[in-house]
Motif scaffolding. Structure first.
Motif, mmCIF file in Angstrom:
data_model
loop_
_atom_site.group_PDB
_atom_site.id
_atom_site.type_symbol
_atom_site.label_atom_id
_atom_site.label_comp_id
_atom_site.label_asym_id
_atom_site.label_seq_id
_atom_site.Cartn_x
_atom_site.Cartn_y
_atom_site.Cartn_z
ATOM 1 N N THR A 294 -4.618 76.174 78.784
ATOM 2 C CA THR A 294 -5.880 75.481 78.529
ATOM 3 C C THR A 294 -6.098 74.391 79.575
ATOM 4 O O THR A 294 -5.141 73.847 80.122
ATOM 5 C CB THR A 294 -5.897 74.845 77.129
ATOM 6 O OG1 THR A 294 -4.789 73.959 77.020
ATOM 7 C CG2 THR A 294 -5.822 75.895 76.036
ATOM 8 N N ASP B 292 -9.567 71.607 81.194
ATOM 9 C CA ASP B 292 -10.952 71.131 81.036
ATOM 10 C C ASP B 292 -11.708 71.407 82.328
ATOM 11 O O ASP B 292 -11.283 70.954 83.395
ATOM 12 C CB ASP B 292 -10.966 69.619 80.751
ATOM 13 C CG ASP B 292 -10.318 69.291 79.424
ATOM 14 O OD1 ASP B 292 -10.517 70.068 78.474
ATOM 15 O OD2 ASP B 292 -9.606 68.277 79.330
ATOM 16 N N PRO C 32 -13.666 71.968 77.318
ATOM 17 C CA PRO C 32 -12.402 72.691 77.190
ATOM 18 C C PRO C 32 -12.550 74.162 77.588
ATOM 19 O O PRO C 32 -13.576 74.784 77.317
ATOM 20 C CB PRO C 32 -12.056 72.545 75.705
ATOM 21 C CG PRO C 32 -13.333 72.217 75.034
ATOM 22 C CD PRO C 32 -14.184 71.517 76.033
ATOM 23 N N SER D 122 -13.726 77.479 76.166
ATOM 24 C CA SER D 122 -13.098 77.785 74.876
ATOM 25 C C SER D 122 -13.905 77.232 73.701
ATOM 26 O O SER D 122 -13.387 77.059 72.605
ATOM 27 C CB SER D 122 -11.664 77.246 74.839
ATOM 28 O OG SER D 122 -11.677 75.843 74.928
ATOM 29 N N ALA E 292 -13.032 75.914 68.452
ATOM 30 C CA ALA E 292 -12.177 76.265 69.590
ATOM 31 C C ALA E 292 -11.812 77.746 69.542
ATOM 32 O O ALA E 292 -11.420 78.277 68.500
ATOM 33 C CB ALA E 292 -10.922 75.416 69.548
#
Lengths: 81, 159
Positions: B72, B74, B81, B97, B105
């Protein structure tokens, strides 16, 4: 004679008033329908914007302009007493 | 005679009030119509920030990822995200996401080989980001990645 003339005037007044009222009611109904369509267009434009379809957003903006002009035209052309 | 006159004046006033009310109502509707036009103009002018849009500068998002694993980061902004996945064939994909339904999410489910939003069971295709099931109305915005010797870089958003 005068009394019967007076009754005729009253009837004509009532008919004129009822025509005027019907005309205004019809205008309100049409404008309300246009506003419902505008509400739909606003939500569709927001959806198109979030979905990255700018062409669709501009198309819907054009529709909104036309709708607003129609509303203005309808409300401005309402009959005067 | 006087009563008759007063009565007629009262009737005229009532009629006039009713007409004024209808005209006022029409004016009010015209104002609402103008407000809706202004709202759409605001949408078209980009006053509402679209998630994933913004400056797309290059950014290192991971060092390395094994096939089947996710990471993950940003991108493009600090409040955007994103999730990246290295597929079994070695290719690497990344998406915002944030679910396009109600902004929950999105998670990578390795066993099912799909991106899933657990809030309302939205399922996205991991290769394309397209909606495969559930209520999301739009695909996930895709993030372009580049593999370089020193790591994986995000280089832009594909809308």
């Amino acid at each position: 004679m005068n009394r019967s003339r007076g009754r005729l005037d009253a009837r004509e007044n009532a008919r004129d008033h009822s025509d005027l009222a019907a005309s205004l009611n019809a205008r309100i109904a049409i404008v309300a329908f246009i506003i419902v369509c505008q509400l739909w267009a606003l939500t569709a434009a927001l959806d198109a914007w979030l979905g990255a379809s700018p062409a669709e957003v501009w198309l819907l903006l054009g529709f909104q302009v036309l709708a607003f002009l129609s509303v203005l035209l309808i409300s401005r052309s309402s009959p005067k007493e | 005679m006087r009563d008759d006159h007063a009565h007629r004046r009262l009737l005229d006033r009532i009629r006039e009030d009713r007409l004024v009310t209808r005209r006022d109502y029409l004016r009010l509707l015209a104002t609402v119509s103008g407000g809706l036009l202004a709202g759409t103009a605001a949408v078209a002018s980009g006053i509402f920030r679209r998630r994933g849009s913004g400056t797309t500068t290059e950014k290192k998002v991971a060092d390395s990822v094994e096939p089947g694993d996710s990471f993950t980061f940003d991108y493009p902004g600090e409040d955007d995200p994103a999730i990246g996945v290295r597929l079994a064939d070695g290719s690497i994909v990344a998406y915002s996401s944030v679910c396009t339904h109600l902004a929950c999410a999105v998670l990578w489910i390795k066993e099912k080989n799909e991106l899933e939003c657990p809030c309302h069971d939205g399922i996205f295709n991991v290769r394309t980001g397209e909606v495969e099931a559930g209520p999301p109305p739009r695909p996930l915005p895709r993030i372009a990645l580049e593999e370089r010797p020193d790591g994986i870089y995000a280089v832009g958003v594909i809308e």
